[in-house]
Design an enzyme around this catalytic site. Structure first.
Site, PDB file in Angstrom:
ATOM      1  NE  ARG A 165      -3.947  -2.393   2.054  1.00 51.33           N
ATOM      2  CZ  ARG A 165      -4.452  -2.984   2.939  1.00 51.33           C
ATOM      3  NH1 ARG A 165      -4.162  -3.009   4.145  1.00 51.33           N
ATOM      4  NH2 ARG A 165      -5.526  -3.821   2.466  1.00 51.33           N
TER       5      ARG A 165
ATOM      6  CG  PHE B 194      -4.400  -1.564  -7.863  1.00 54.02           C
ATOM      7  CD1 PHE B 194      -4.019  -0.574  -7.174  1.00 54.02           C
ATOM      8  CD2 PHE B 194      -3.689  -1.726  -8.900  1.00 54.02           C
ATOM      9  CE1 PHE B 194      -2.988   0.401  -7.766  1.00 54.02           C
ATOM     10  CE2 PHE B 194      -3.110  -0.827  -9.540  1.00 54.02           C
ATOM     11  CZ  PHE B 194      -2.708   0.021  -8.896  1.00 54.02           C
ATOM     12  CD  GLU B 195      -0.926  -3.439  -3.702  1.00 52.63           C
ATOM     13  OE1 GLU B 195      -1.229  -4.329  -2.615  1.00 52.63           O
ATOM     14  OE2 GLU B 195      -0.019  -3.784  -4.541  1.00 52.63           O
ATOM     15  N   GLY B 196      -6.151  -3.080  -1.829  1.00 52.95           N
ATOM     16  CA  GLY B 196      -7.521  -2.970  -1.046  1.00 52.95           C
ATOM     17  C   GLY B 196      -8.035  -1.473  -1.309  1.00 52.95           C
TER      18      GLY B 196
END
Length: 382
Positions: free
Chosen positions: A245, A364-366
């Site tokens: 992140r 993306f990446e959460g």
């Protein structure tokens, strides 16, 4: 214009200068064509690898750069200033190395990590599935014991950056039915029997970065490619995502800085009512807000990096950085299109591409909704 940076040492300044030079000479001249033709710039990754820029935050003894995250993220930001696709790729490669570097055995690290960090090999990270994105504990891809030793991997992974282009895949799969404690981590070579790369997704942005599904049909994985212990995979994945992140936050800051710089340059040249449009208060204030958003996102990202470098808990800070930076880049790129007016809505200028590239960074990446959930859980725990 180059970002005004406060770096921890003269050596860090020299590293950033190197990244900027490679960006100007090797990335900038080809980015428009690569994105237009959805062409993966593998040659650029080879150049970055040779310069030691694909593994900056990892130990030098294994071929990494030994750099603190404070420096690594600013190098990544400089790459994103030239190409968001390449910057995201560098971040994903670093993410794919994380489980081995931090959870592998000494023998595994000695045998595998130098090859992964050297830049001659490119990595991918396989966590999400078609029906298990924000909820990785719902994954169904399974690794079953092989009677001949090792495991047999079956299932489908989704949204795999570098799918089909990577040399190795960090894959998370279920080794028991325990929802969160039944997931394990494996390092799988490209070309493994029973592994099938699906056609690339047709995306609205980051088109030079291939994203695919990866299918596994009883694909053999040797026992020594289990990273960590069985059942520890979800904890490994979430720890890696904290680092990932920060990489995406830095990429967002670099893209936002580029959109701001392009907008300022255009506003200085474009005339309306007898003067440059930047001298009209309405537009000047818009640019000022864009600059404030970029600086705030950078400061938030580097504050999280410094916590990590100091060995302090950084999970909440990483989620805040990802949330703040990616929301900022979405607003800044949207406003950059507005500064360009009708011209910004055409492909004659790159700001429309910046806006398309920015959107995925909130996902993306959460997703940013997940980041808010993570932050709120940290707050609830006190």
């Amino acid at each position: 214009m180059p970002a005004d940076r406060l770096l921890p040492s003269p050596e860090a300044g020299e590293l950033i200068d190197l990244v900027r030079t490679i960006g100007e000479k090797e990335i900038e001249p080809r980015v428009v064509d690569d994105e237009a033709k959805a062409r993966f710039p593998r040659e650029v990754f080879a150049i970055l690898g040779e310069a030691g820029l694909l593994a900056l935050p990892y130990p030098e003894e294994f071929g990494g750069g030994g750099q603190p995250y404070e420096v690594y993220l600013q190098a990544l930001e400089e790459i994103a200033y030239r190409s968001a696709s390449v910057a995201v790729g560098v971040s994903v490669h670093s993410l794919s190395c994380f489980p081995l570097a931090y959870h592998g055995t000494d023998d595994q690290r000695a045998a595998l990590l130098p090859r992964l960090l050297s830049g001659t090999l490119l990595g991918a990270y396989c966590l999400s599935e078609p029906h298990a994105g924000s909820d990785p504990a719902a994954m169904t891809t399974a690794a079953r014991p092989d009677p001949d030793g090792g495991y047999r991997l079956s299932g489908t992974k989704a949204w795999v950056t570098h799918g089909g282009a990577a040399d190795f895949y960090t894959v998370f799969a279920r080794t028991s039915e325990d929802r969160s404690g039944g997931i394990s981590c494996f390092l799988v070579d490209a070309g493994t029997a029973g592994m099938d790369v699906h056609p690339p997704e047709r995306k609205m942005g980051l088109t030079a970065s291939p994203t695919t599904q990866i299918g596994f049909d009883a694909a053999p994985v040797p026992a020594d490619r289990l990273i960590g212990t069985e059942g520890n995979g979800l904890r490994i994945a979430l720890a890696a995502l904290d680092a990932g992140r920060l990489g995406i936050a830095a990429a967002a800051v670099g893209l936002a800085q580029r959109a701001l710089d392009d907008a300022v340059a255009y506003a200085k040249e474009r005339q309306a009512f007898g003067k440059a449009i930047i001298d009209h208060q309405g537009l000047g204030f818009l640019l000022a807000d864009m600059a404030a958003a970029v600086e705030s996102a950078r400061a938030t990202t580097l504050a999280a990096a410094r916590r990590r470098d100091a060995g302090l808990p950084a999970g909440k800070a990483a989620s805040i950085a990802k949330l703040v930076a990616t929301d900022a880049v979405m607003k800044v790129t949207e406003d950059a299109v507005q500064v360009f007016g009708g011209a910004g809505y055409t492909k004659d200028y790159p700001v429309e591409r910046y806006m398309r590239e920015a959107k995925i960074m909130q996902i993306f990446e959460g997703t940013n909704q997940i980041q808010r959930l993570v932050i709120s859980r940290h707050l609830a725990r006190g």
